[in-house]
Design an enzyme around this catalytic site. Sequence first.
Site, mmCIF file in Angstrom:
data_model
loop_
_atom_site.group_PDB
_atom_site.id
_atom_site.type_symbol
_atom_site.label_atom_id
_atom_site.label_comp_id
_atom_site.label_asym_id
_atom_site.label_seq_id
_atom_site.Cartn_x
_atom_site.Cartn_y
_atom_site.Cartn_z
ATOM 1 N N SER A 92 67.899 42.375 126.275
ATOM 2 C CA SER A 92 67.699 43.773 126.668
ATOM 3 C C SER A 92 67.313 43.775 128.136
ATOM 4 O O SER A 92 66.200 43.369 128.477
ATOM 5 C CB SER A 92 66.571 44.412 125.866
ATOM 6 O OG SER A 92 66.766 44.251 124.491
ATOM 7 N N LYS A 107 70.240 50.851 124.336
ATOM 8 C CA LYS A 107 69.029 50.132 123.923
ATOM 9 C C LYS A 107 67.776 50.812 124.505
ATOM 10 O O LYS A 107 66.738 50.889 123.837
ATOM 11 C CB LYS A 107 69.116 48.668 124.369
ATOM 12 C CG LYS A 107 67.877 47.836 124.132
ATOM 13 C CD LYS A 107 67.565 47.585 122.666
ATOM 14 C CE LYS A 107 66.268 46.799 122.523
ATOM 15 N NZ LYS A 107 65.880 46.576 121.129
ATOM 16 N N LYS A 125 58.362 46.000 129.349
ATOM 17 C CA LYS A 125 59.543 45.695 130.168
ATOM 18 C C LYS A 125 60.661 46.717 129.900
ATOM 19 O O LYS A 125 61.259 47.263 130.824
ATOM 20 C CB LYS A 125 59.971 44.265 129.840
ATOM 21 C CG LYS A 125 61.265 43.763 130.396
ATOM 22 C CD LYS A 125 62.444 43.865 129.460
ATOM 23 C CE LYS A 125 62.331 43.159 128.149
ATOM 24 N NZ LYS A 125 63.535 43.190 127.328
HETATM 25 P P1 NAD Z 1 61.447 35.163 123.482
HETATM 26 O O1 NAD Z 1 60.562 35.164 124.665
HETATM 27 O O2 NAD Z 1 60.904 34.744 122.151
HETATM 28 O O3 NAD Z 1 62.750 34.247 123.770
HETATM 29 C C1 NAD Z 1 63.354 34.093 125.021
HETATM 30 C C2 NAD Z 1 63.848 32.648 125.138
HETATM 31 O O4 NAD Z 1 64.510 32.485 126.407
HETATM 32 C C3 NAD Z 1 62.694 31.624 125.099
HETATM 33 O O5 NAD Z 1 62.965 30.637 124.118
HETATM 34 C C4 NAD Z 1 62.692 31.029 126.515
HETATM 35 O O6 NAD Z 1 62.294 29.677 126.559
HETATM 36 C C5 NAD Z 1 64.148 31.212 126.906
HETATM 37 N N1 NAD Z 1 64.347 31.199 128.357
HETATM 38 C C6 NAD Z 1 63.697 31.898 129.307
HETATM 39 N N2 NAD Z 1 64.165 31.592 130.535
HETATM 40 C C7 NAD Z 1 65.154 30.665 130.343
HETATM 41 C C8 NAD Z 1 65.999 29.957 131.222
HETATM 42 N N3 NAD Z 1 65.931 30.127 132.536
HETATM 43 N N4 NAD Z 1 66.882 29.090 130.679
HETATM 44 C C9 NAD Z 1 66.953 28.892 129.350
HETATM 45 N N5 NAD Z 1 66.165 29.557 128.461
HETATM 46 C C10 NAD Z 1 65.271 30.411 128.961
HETATM 47 O O7 NAD Z 1 62.055 36.633 123.389
HETATM 48 P P2 NAD Z 1 62.780 37.337 122.145
HETATM 49 O O8 NAD Z 1 61.762 38.107 121.365
HETATM 50 O O9 NAD Z 1 63.664 36.372 121.467
HETATM 51 O O10 NAD Z 1 63.656 38.443 122.919
HETATM 52 C C11 NAD Z 1 64.844 38.120 123.628
HETATM 53 C C12 NAD Z 1 65.473 39.436 124.087
HETATM 54 O O11 NAD Z 1 65.756 40.244 122.932
HETATM 55 C C13 NAD Z 1 64.559 40.276 124.983
HETATM 56 O O12 NAD Z 1 65.307 40.925 125.959
HETATM 57 C C14 NAD Z 1 63.950 41.270 124.008
HETATM 58 O O13 NAD Z 1 63.556 42.464 124.655
HETATM 59 C C15 NAD Z 1 65.105 41.492 123.050
HETATM 60 N N6 NAD Z 1 64.738 41.928 121.709
HETATM 61 C C16 NAD Z 1 63.685 41.359 121.048
HETATM 62 C C17 NAD Z 1 63.344 41.810 119.764
HETATM 63 C C18 NAD Z 1 62.168 41.240 118.996
HETATM 64 O O14 NAD Z 1 61.769 41.857 117.998
HETATM 65 N N7 NAD Z 1 61.608 40.116 119.396
HETATM 66 C C19 NAD Z 1 64.080 42.833 119.160
HETATM 67 C C20 NAD Z 1 65.179 43.361 119.836
HETATM 68 C C21 NAD Z 1 65.497 42.907 121.108
#
Ligand code: NAD
Length: 299
Positions: A97, A172, A240
Site C-alpha cells: 500500500s 486502497k 502511513k
Molecule cells: P511487514 O512490515 O510485516 O512486512 C514488510 C516486509 O518487507 C518485512 O519482512 C521487511 O523485512 C521487508 N522489507 C522491507 N524493506 C525491504 C527491502 N529493502 N528489501 C527486502 N525486503 C524488505 O508489513 P505487512 O504488514 O506485511 O504489510 C506490507 C504491506 O501491506 C504494507 O504496505 C501494508 O500497509 C499493507 N497491508 C498490510 C495489512 C496487514 O494487516 N498487515 C493489510 C493490508 C495491507
Amino acid sequence: MGKKIGFIGLGIMGKPMAKNLLKAGYSLVVFDINADAVNEVVAAGAEKGDSIKDVAQKSEIIITMLPNSPHVKQVVLGENGVLEGANPGAILVDMSSIAPLVSKEVSDAVKKKDIVMIDAPVSGGEPKAIDGTLSIMVGGPADAFEQVKDILEVMGGSVVRVGEIGSGNTTKLANQIIVALNIAAMSEAMVLATKAGVDPESVYQAIRGGLAGSTVLDAKVPLVLDRNFKPGFRIELHIKDLMNAIDTGHEVGVPLPLTTQIMEIMQALKVDGKAKDDHGGVVQFYEKLAQIEVKRSSK
Ligand code: NAD
C-alpha cells in the site's frame, strides 16, 4: 505450473501470500532482508534468491509486498534492484500500500526497460492473507492484468481492476479511511457503553446484526474484549496510509477532516508507545480519556 514468480517482502502479509502461491503449485524465488522470513518460505518450497536483482533476473512476474513508498522505490529502482535485474517483458505487481503518485513514478521508470507495472494493494489483513481471501484492488493495463489475474486469484477472494496505474492505491486509500473511521466509531461507542455500565460484549451481540454491524466490528470487537492488540495491522502502518490519503487529498483538492482526526489519534497512540499495536488498539486512546477499560465481564 506456468510462469516463474519472484516474491520480495515476506512480512506479516507477504509470507502467507507466498505460501499460498506455493500451495497452488507455482514456482517461487523469494527475498527479504529478514533471513528468518526467507528460511520459513524456503522450507515451504520456495527457492532462495541471493538478492533482489537475482530474484528479478529469474522471474517473469515479480511481486513486491513492502511497507511503504520509499521501500518500493528502493527495491525497484535502487542499486541491485528489480529494474537492474528484470528481463524486458516482465510484469511487476506491487501489492504494497503506497502513495498512488509513487506507483505512477515507478511505473514510468520501469517502462523504459519494457517492464509493465501493476499496483495491486490488498485489504483483509493477516487472517485473509492466510486464507487466500484478500480483496485485491488493481490498477494498470488491462492486458497485463489478464496475464496475472490467475495468480492474484490464488491470494484473493475478490480481484477487481479499478483503472490505470495508481488507481489500485487510490482505492486502497478510500478503504483505509473507511476502516480507520469505523474503528474510531466502534471504540468511542464501546467506551461509552462500558462506562455507562452496560456489558460491552452484550452491546456488541445486540447491535452486530443491525445497521451498525460491519466487518470491522466483527473482526475487532472480540479482540478488544480479549485485550489482544497483537498485530495484524500495525497502527504505524495505518498512520502511513492516512498520511498518503491526506497528501493525495491535498494534491487533488479534497479536504479530509475526519481522516485528519483519526490520524492524529493514532499519532497520540504512537507517542504513547503503541505504534506496533494492532489498529484495534485505537480503543486505548478513548479508554485513557474516559478512565475505563473495554473487556469481557469475566476478565
Ligand atoms: P511487514 O512490515 O510485516 O512486512 C514488510 C516486509 O518487507 C518485512 O519482512 C521487511 O523485512 C521487508 N522489507 C522491507 N524493506 C525491504 C527491502 N529493502 N528489501 C527486502 N525486503 C524488505 O508489513 P505487512 O504488514 O506485511 O504489510 C506490507 C504491506 O501491506 C504494507 O504496505 C501494508 O500497509 C499493507 N497491508 C498490510 C495489512 C496487514 O494487516 N498487515 C493489510 C493490508 C495491507
